[in-house]
Motif scaffolding. Structure first.
Motif, PDB file in Angstrom:
ATOM      1  N   ASP A 239       0.823  -1.218   0.000  1.00 16.00           N
ATOM      2  CA  ASP A 239       0.000   0.000   0.000  1.00 16.00           C
ATOM      3  C   ASP A 239       0.857   1.268   0.000  1.00 16.00           C
ATOM      4  O   ASP A 239       0.432   2.304  -0.515  1.00 16.00           O
TER       5      ASP A 239
ATOM      6  N   TYR B  68       1.030   4.124  -2.968  1.00 13.32           N
ATOM      7  CA  TYR B  68       0.939   5.564  -2.699  1.00 13.32           C
ATOM      8  C   TYR B  68       1.944   6.324  -3.568  1.00 13.32           C
ATOM      9  O   TYR B  68       1.610   7.356  -4.168  1.00 13.32           O
TER      10      TYR B  68
ATOM     11  N   GLU C 187      -5.904  12.185  -3.324  1.00 12.90           N
ATOM     12  CA  GLU C 187      -6.959  11.795  -2.369  1.00 12.90           C
ATOM     13  C   GLU C 187      -8.127  11.087  -3.054  1.00 12.90           C
ATOM     14  O   GLU C 187      -8.719  10.168  -2.484  1.00 12.90           O
TER      15      GLU C 187
ATOM     16  N   ASP D 101      -6.925   7.508   2.065  1.00 12.16           N
ATOM     17  CA  ASP D 101      -6.059   7.395   3.248  1.00 12.16           C
ATOM     18  C   ASP D 101      -4.605   7.759   2.937  1.00 12.16           C
ATOM     19  O   ASP D 101      -3.685   7.345   3.647  1.00 12.16           O
ATOM     20  N   TYR D 102      -4.378   8.570   1.905  1.00 14.03           N
ATOM     21  CA  TYR D 102      -2.999   8.876   1.476  1.00 14.03           C
ATOM     22  C   TYR D 102      -2.159   9.496   2.584  1.00 14.03           C
ATOM     23  O   TYR D 102      -0.959   9.269   2.643  1.00 14.03           O
ATOM     24  N   LYS D 103      -2.766  10.284   3.468  1.00 16.09           N
ATOM     25  CA  LYS D 103      -1.987  10.938   4.531  1.00 16.09           C
ATOM     26  C   LYS D 103      -1.374   9.896   5.469  1.00 16.09           C
ATOM     27  O   LYS D 103      -0.224  10.032   5.879  1.00 16.09           O
ATOM     28  N   GLU D 104      -2.123   8.875   5.771  1.00 22.42           N
ATOM     29  CA  GLU D 104      -1.618   7.794   6.633  1.00 22.42           C
ATOM     30  C   GLU D 104      -0.498   7.028   5.922  1.00 22.42           C
ATOM     31  O   GLU D 104       0.528   6.722   6.517  1.00 22.42           O
ATOM     32  N   ARG D 105      -0.688   6.742   4.649  1.00 26.08           N
ATOM     33  CA  ARG D 105       0.341   6.037   3.874  1.00 26.08           C
ATOM     34  C   ARG D 105       1.619   6.876   3.787  1.00 26.08           C
ATOM     35  O   ARG D 105       2.719   6.347   3.918  1.00 26.08           O
TER      36      ARG D 105
END
Length: 178
Positions: free
Chosen positions: A131, A135, A158, A163-167
């Motif tokens: 994942d 990203y 996005e 959930d790109y910020k978490e990745r």
């Protein structure tokens, strides 16, 4: 005070700054108007921060994965299989075209996108969870629409990866280990 050896760099800057390098060496950057005594006072005031930074760097070095030549060869081969597949998958979903895909071994970059649409990826991403690799693929493909990191760029990312910020956060945490 522990005796901290340092390199002193004077320039046309306006502020004093301290940099602790990966090898633990210290650089003090000052405006020309700052005296050696002032620079050393600044160092003394920030001694705790310097020592803590050195410790953090030392611990990160100890956690770092040692990459053997065999791991490198396997990683490059794996990257040559994975990236074209993942890029094609996401490019179709995003309605984006791209040029050539190149596998590299950069020290500070995970990927890049040229103005011609050519994509470069660091083979070390194959050492990351899928994942996080995805990203980076989406991030670089988003540059085909926006060659910057504007709000519009992040909206594209996005849309594909809510959930790109978490990745992204996990990528930054793991990059110290590789």
């Amino acid at each position: 005070m522990e005796n901290i050896t340092y390199e002193w760099v004077r320039s046309r800057r306006k502020t004093i700054a301290i940099q602790v390098r990966e090898d633990g060496s210290v650089i003090v950057r000052t405006p020309y108007s700052v005296s050696r005594k002032q620079a050393e006072q600044f160092l003394k005031e920030r001694q705790d921060w310097i020592l803590k930074s050195r410790q953090t760097i030392k611990e990160a070095r100890e956690r770092k994965t040692v990459i053997t030549e065999e791991m490198r060869k396997e990683g490059i081969q794996k990257a040559r299989e994975i990236f074209p597949e993942r890029v094609e998958y996401y490019a179709k979903k995003m309605g984006i075209s791209y040029g050539r895909i190149t596998i590299r071994e950069q020290k500070t970059r995970w990927g890049s996108c040229s103005s011609k649409g050519n994509l470069n990826f660091n083979w070390k991403l194959t050492l990351m969870p899928p994942d996080i690799l995805d990203y980076v693929v989406v991030h670089e493909l988003a540059h085909r629409r926006e060659m910057n990191h504007s709000r519009a760029f992040w909206k594209i990312v996005e849309q594909m990866l809510p959930d790109y910020k978490e990745r992204r956060k996990r990528l930054r945490e793991r990059q110290e280990m590789i």
